[in-house]
Design a protein around this motif. Structure first.
Motif, PDB file in Angstrom:
ATOM      1  N   PRO A  60       0.831  -1.202   0.000  1.00 45.64           N
ATOM      2  CA  PRO A  60       0.000   0.000   0.000  1.00 45.64           C
ATOM      3  C   PRO A  60       0.866   1.253   0.000  1.00 45.64           C
ATOM      4  N   GLY A  61       0.272   2.367  -0.511  1.00 42.21           N
ATOM      5  CA  GLY A  61       0.998   3.621  -0.560  1.00 42.21           C
ATOM      6  C   GLY A  61       1.451   4.066   0.818  1.00 42.21           C
ATOM      7  N   GLY A  62       2.660   4.588   0.903  1.00 43.23           N
ATOM      8  CA  GLY A  62       3.191   5.093   2.166  1.00 43.23           C
ATOM      9  C   GLY A  62       3.927   4.059   3.001  1.00 43.23           C
ATOM     10  N   VAL A  63       3.823   2.762   2.659  1.00 48.04           N
ATOM     11  CA  VAL A  63       4.489   1.701   3.437  1.00 48.04           C
ATOM     12  C   VAL A  63       5.957   1.607   3.017  1.00 48.04           C
ATOM     13  N   ARG A  64       6.861   1.631   4.001  1.00 54.30           N
ATOM     14  CA  ARG A  64       8.297   1.540   3.710  1.00 54.30           C
ATOM     15  C   ARG A  64       8.976   0.348   4.388  1.00 54.30           C
ATOM     16  N   GLU A  65       8.251  -0.354   5.265  1.00 52.14           N
ATOM     17  CA  GLU A  65       8.856  -1.507   5.959  1.00 52.14           C
ATOM     18  C   GLU A  65       7.769  -2.484   6.352  1.00 52.14           C
ATOM     19  N   PRO A  77      10.453 -14.247  22.035  1.00 55.33           N
ATOM     20  CA  PRO A  77       9.848 -13.554  20.891  1.00 55.33           C
ATOM     21  C   PRO A  77      10.856 -13.389  19.753  1.00 55.33           C
ATOM     22  N   LEU A  78      10.340 -13.537  18.548  1.00 53.57           N
ATOM     23  CA  LEU A  78      11.152 -13.379  17.347  1.00 53.57           C
ATOM     24  C   LEU A  78      10.649 -12.171  16.560  1.00 53.57           C
ATOM     25  N   GLN A  79      11.544 -11.520  15.831  1.00 55.65           N
ATOM     26  CA  GLN A  79      11.143 -10.392  14.994  1.00 55.65           C
ATOM     27  C   GLN A  79      12.029 -10.327  13.770  1.00 55.65           C
ATOM     28  N   ALA A  80      11.419 -10.037  12.625  1.00 49.66           N
ATOM     29  CA  ALA A  80      12.165  -9.863  11.382  1.00 49.66           C
ATOM     30  C   ALA A  80      11.531  -8.720  10.611  1.00 49.66           C
ATOM     31  N   ALA A  81      12.333  -8.029   9.808  1.00 54.67           N
ATOM     32  CA  ALA A  81      11.819  -6.885   9.042  1.00 54.67           C
ATOM     33  C   ALA A  81      12.492  -6.828   7.692  1.00 54.67           C
ATOM     34  N   VAL A  82      11.778  -6.217   6.721  1.00 55.43           N
ATOM     35  CA  VAL A  82      12.340  -6.035   5.402  1.00 55.43           C
ATOM     36  C   VAL A  82      11.853  -4.688   4.861  1.00 55.43           C
ATOM     37  N   GLU A  83      12.760  -3.940   4.239  1.00 55.79           N
ATOM     38  CA  GLU A  83      12.370  -2.660   3.637  1.00 55.79           C
ATOM     39  C   GLU A  83      11.688  -2.903   2.299  1.00 55.79           C
ATOM     40  N   ALA A 109       2.763  -3.079   8.778  1.00 55.35           N
ATOM     41  CA  ALA A 109       3.275  -2.283   7.667  1.00 55.35           C
ATOM     42  C   ALA A 109       3.540  -0.890   8.220  1.00 55.35           C
ATOM     43  N   LEU A 110       4.800  -0.441   8.147  1.00 50.73           N
ATOM     44  CA  LEU A 110       5.208   0.809   8.745  1.00 50.73           C
ATOM     45  C   LEU A 110       5.458   1.869   7.672  1.00 50.73           C
ATOM     46  N   GLY A 111       5.230   3.138   8.043  1.00 50.58           N
ATOM     47  CA  GLY A 111       5.518   4.236   7.149  1.00 50.58           C
ATOM     48  C   GLY A 111       6.947   4.700   7.284  1.00 50.58           C
ATOM     49  N   ALA A 112       7.292   5.742   6.531  1.00 50.84           N
ATOM     50  CA  ALA A 112       8.662   6.250   6.548  1.00 50.84           C
ATOM     51  C   ALA A 112       9.045   6.804   7.907  1.00 50.84           C
ATOM     52  N   ASP A 113       8.045   7.267   8.675  1.00 50.38           N
ATOM     53  CA  ASP A 113       8.329   7.819   9.999  1.00 50.38           C
ATOM     54  C   ASP A 113       8.266   6.774  11.090  1.00 50.38           C
ATOM     55  N   GLY A 114       8.125   5.497  10.713  1.00 54.56           N
ATOM     56  CA  GLY A 114       8.073   4.413  11.680  1.00 54.56           C
ATOM     57  C   GLY A 114       6.700   4.165  12.258  1.00 54.56           C
ATOM     58  N   ALA A 115       5.696   4.956  11.853  1.00 58.48           N
ATOM     59  CA  ALA A 115       4.350   4.746  12.366  1.00 58.48           C
ATOM     60  C   ALA A 115       3.728   3.523  11.719  1.00 58.48           C
ATOM     61  N   VAL A 116       2.983   2.755  12.512  1.00 54.99           N
ATOM     62  CA  VAL A 116       2.311   1.561  12.006  1.00 54.99           C
ATOM     63  C   VAL A 116       1.071   2.015  11.222  1.00 54.99           C
ATOM     64  N   LEU A 117       1.074   1.709   9.904  1.00 56.14           N
ATOM     65  CA  LEU A 117      -0.052   2.099   9.058  1.00 56.14           C
ATOM     66  C   LEU A 117      -1.095   0.997   8.938  1.00 56.14           C
ATOM     67  N   TYR A 118      -0.621  -0.263   8.838  1.00 54.75           N
ATOM     68  CA  TYR A 118      -1.516  -1.414   8.711  1.00 54.75           C
ATOM     69  C   TYR A 118      -1.006  -2.493   9.647  1.00 54.75           C
ATOM     70  N   GLN A 119      -1.937  -3.293  10.157  1.00 54.01           N
ATOM     71  CA  GLN A 119      -1.539  -4.353  11.077  1.00 54.01           C
ATOM     72  C   GLN A 119      -2.561  -5.461  11.051  1.00 54.01           C
ATOM     73  N   GLY A 120      -2.052  -6.678  11.261  1.00 54.74           N
ATOM     74  CA  GLY A 120      -2.932  -7.827  11.359  1.00 54.74           C
ATOM     75  C   GLY A 120      -2.234  -8.918  12.144  1.00 54.74           C
ATOM     76  N   SER A 121      -2.998  -9.852  12.696  1.00 51.96           N
ATOM     77  CA  SER A 121      -2.396 -10.937  13.485  1.00 51.96           C
ATOM     78  C   SER A 121      -3.232 -12.185  13.371  1.00 51.96           C
ATOM     79  N   ALA A 122      -2.569 -13.291  13.683  1.00 53.47           N
ATOM     80  CA  ALA A 122      -3.261 -14.582  13.705  1.00 53.47           C
ATOM     81  C   ALA A 122      -2.448 -15.530  14.583  1.00 53.47           C
ATOM     82  N   ALA A 123      -3.064 -16.617  15.062  1.00 51.44           N
ATOM     83  CA  ALA A 123      -2.381 -17.592  15.922  1.00 51.44           C
ATOM     84  C   ALA A 123      -2.536 -18.979  15.335  1.00 51.44           C
ATOM     85  N   ALA A 124      -1.527 -19.818  15.548  1.00 48.09           N
ATOM     86  CA  ALA A 124      -1.589 -21.195  15.050  1.00 48.09           C
ATOM     87  C   ALA A 124      -0.718 -22.092  15.938  1.00 48.09           C
ATOM     88  N   ASP A 125      -1.088 -23.380  16.030  1.00 47.22           N
ATOM     89  CA  ASP A 125      -0.257 -24.379  16.709  1.00 47.22           C
ATOM     90  C   ASP A 125       0.688 -24.971  15.673  1.00 47.22           C
TER      91      ASP A 125
END
Length: 498
Positions: A60-65, A77-83, A109-125
């Motif tokens: 989406p427009g404005g997403v940088r990461e 906890p694990l975390q990974a990111a990609v530009e 999905a983060l914007g150029a200023d680091g603000a979270v623009l979009y977010q979603g979550s789910a759980a699984a075994d």
């Protein structure tokens, strides 16, 4: 078991995803050591989603990461990111996630200023099985739109104001109302240019932006006062040869106007309320004032109209002509306010001589009426003339001598007359009655001996053009043999009845 969590903030687009993150979990992925130690290799792929109106871009427009975090019981906890950039057709990253229950995946999905623009979550075994987990990324509200500001600010003004609306939040839109109803992002007038406030009013406004919480409703009350604009006359004051329809107006919106034509000065409570064009049919001075609630009254304006011309010639009703009954003749002039004088004596009336007309004139005999119309400041009308010939019923014929016995030595001559001048007479002898077209036309005394009857009945009728015929009258004569004949009897007309 797979569970989907609600987004952490209100999504303006409901449950429709701008993008879709697909978690591909492959059993046995990674090295044998990974599998032995209970790890599952998880790939996160960002692909286009669908909205109600279109298919969204992968990014989406404005997403940088794109950032993915995983947590769950018994694991760190694990975390990974990609530009990313808007031109990317797809985005993917890979994590090795410890096996176990309730592994919660959060994709942001983060914007150029680091603000979270979009977010979603789910759980699984995760127990090494193959599965595909779809997470809808929903819009995250970024904040609250700044409350609209009014320029100039609310207050009391002596002139209409152009009020500008603004908000400190970029790209926000504004809706407003000038009534008592509070606007919303879906109701009210969409602000596009300064609002004209030409009367006391309260403005209410709200600012809004997609992905942001609506601003508070702001309100500002403007009291507009001042001096009402002086009334304008149209046509302007002047000299006219025809009646004028004068309109009054004020440049102050919603101002009312009162006026006078009697020389007095109007006020906001006295004088005639102006509602439409004023007919000015005589020289007059109009005075007018304009006023409005909470405003100072305008100055009193005045305009003098001089109306001149020639008064319209009087008309007669009914028109001149021949009538068989008396008439009531009405006189009139098309010039409003004109007076009329008339005569029946043959003399021409003037504006100072003759009878002043006030009601219909009874004409019961043949007569000629003359009339003139006049008005102060106008030229007199021409003198109008109308002749009325009044007719009626012709007087019945008179017999001389009247019916009876004509004795010895009496002259057996009968004379017929009528009291109606100009009337003619026809007569018959016997049972047949005369009419204006049938019978003997009387032109002198009737010698009864010419009929050689002992008993003679003479019938007669009188008539005149334009008049009603007289009644038919008759006389019966007994003629004696000793009666004296006329020395010079009238020519025998012969009996009407054999």
């Amino acid at each position: 078991m797979i569970r989907t969590r609600s987004p952490i903030s209100r999504a303006l687009l409901g449950a429709l995803a701008f993008a879709v993150a697909v978690l591909l979990v492959a059993a046995g992925c990674g090295s044998s050591e990974d599998a032995a130690s209970g790890f599952s290799r998880v790939s996160v792929v960002l692909s286009p989603g669908k909205t109600a109106a279109r298919t969204a871009a992968a990014v989406p427009g404005g997403v940088r990461e794109i950032r993915v975090s995983v947590s769950g019981p018994g694991m760190d906890p694990l975390q990974a990111a990609v530009e990313v950039s808007p031109d990317d057709d797809s985005v993917a990253l890979t994590l090795d996630v410890p096996a176990g229950p309730q592994r919660v995946f959060v994709v942001q999905a983060l914007g150029a200023d680091g603000a979270v623009l979009y977010q979603g979550s789910a759980a699984a075994d995760l127990w090494g099985q193959e599965l595909a987990l779809t997470i809808a990324l929903e819009l995250v509200i970024q904040g609250t739109v700044a409350t609209p500001a009014f320029t100039p600010p609310e207050g009391t003004y002596t002139e209409p104001q152009l009020v500008s609306l603004s908000t400190a939040t970029p790209d926000a839109e504004i809706r407003y109302n000038v009534d008592d109803v509070a606007p919303t992002p879906a109701t009210g007038l969409l602000y596009a240019e300064p609002v004209l406030v030409d009367a006391s009013a309260t403005l209410r406004a709200i600012a809004y932006r997609e992905g942001w919480a609506d601003s508070e409703v702001a309100e500002a009350t403007y009291t507009i006062t001042g001096t009402v604009a002086t009334p304008v006359f149209s046509p302007p004051a002047g000299i006219y040869t025809e009646i004028q329809e004068v309109t009054l107006s004020s440049a102050t919106p919603e101002a009312e106007i009162r006026y006078t034509v009697d020389g007095g000065a109007p006020t906001r409570t006295t004088g005639l309320v102006y509602t439409g064009p004023i007919p000015v049919d005589a020289t007059a001075t109009l005075r007018a004032i304009a006023f409005r609630e909470a405003w100072a009254d305008s100055p009193v304006a005045e305009a003098t109209y001089t109306i001149t011309g020639t008064v319209a010639t009087p008309a007669f009703s009914p028109p001149a002509g021949t009538y068989t009954a008396p008439q009531l003749v009405a006189l009139s002039s098309d010039t409003p306010g004109a007076a009329i004088r008339y005569t029946v004596n043959g003399e021409a009336p003037t504006s100072t001589s003759g009878t002043v007309y006030s009601e219909p004139i009874p004409v019961d005999a043949t007569a000629t009426l003359r009339a003139i119309a006049y008005r102060d400041g106008w030229a007199d009308s021409p003198v109008a003339v109308a002749t009325y010939a009044i007719t009626g019923t012709v007087a019945a014929p008179v017999f001389d001598p009247p019916g009876g016995i004509i004795g010895q030595e009496e002259l057996a001559l009968v004379t017929l007359t009528t009291a109606t001048p100009g009337a003619q007479i026809r007569y018959t002898v016997g049972d047949v009655l005369p009419t204006r077209d049938a019978g003997t036309l009387y032109d002198g005394p009737i010698d009864l001996f010419q009929f050689q009857f002992f008993e003679i009945t003479v019938n007669a009728i009188a008539f005149l053009e334009g008049w009603n015929d007289s009644p038919v009258v008759g006389e019966t004569y007994i003629v004696s043999a000793l009666g004296r004949r006329a020395v010079d009897p009238a020519p025998a007309a012969g009996p009407s009845v054999p």
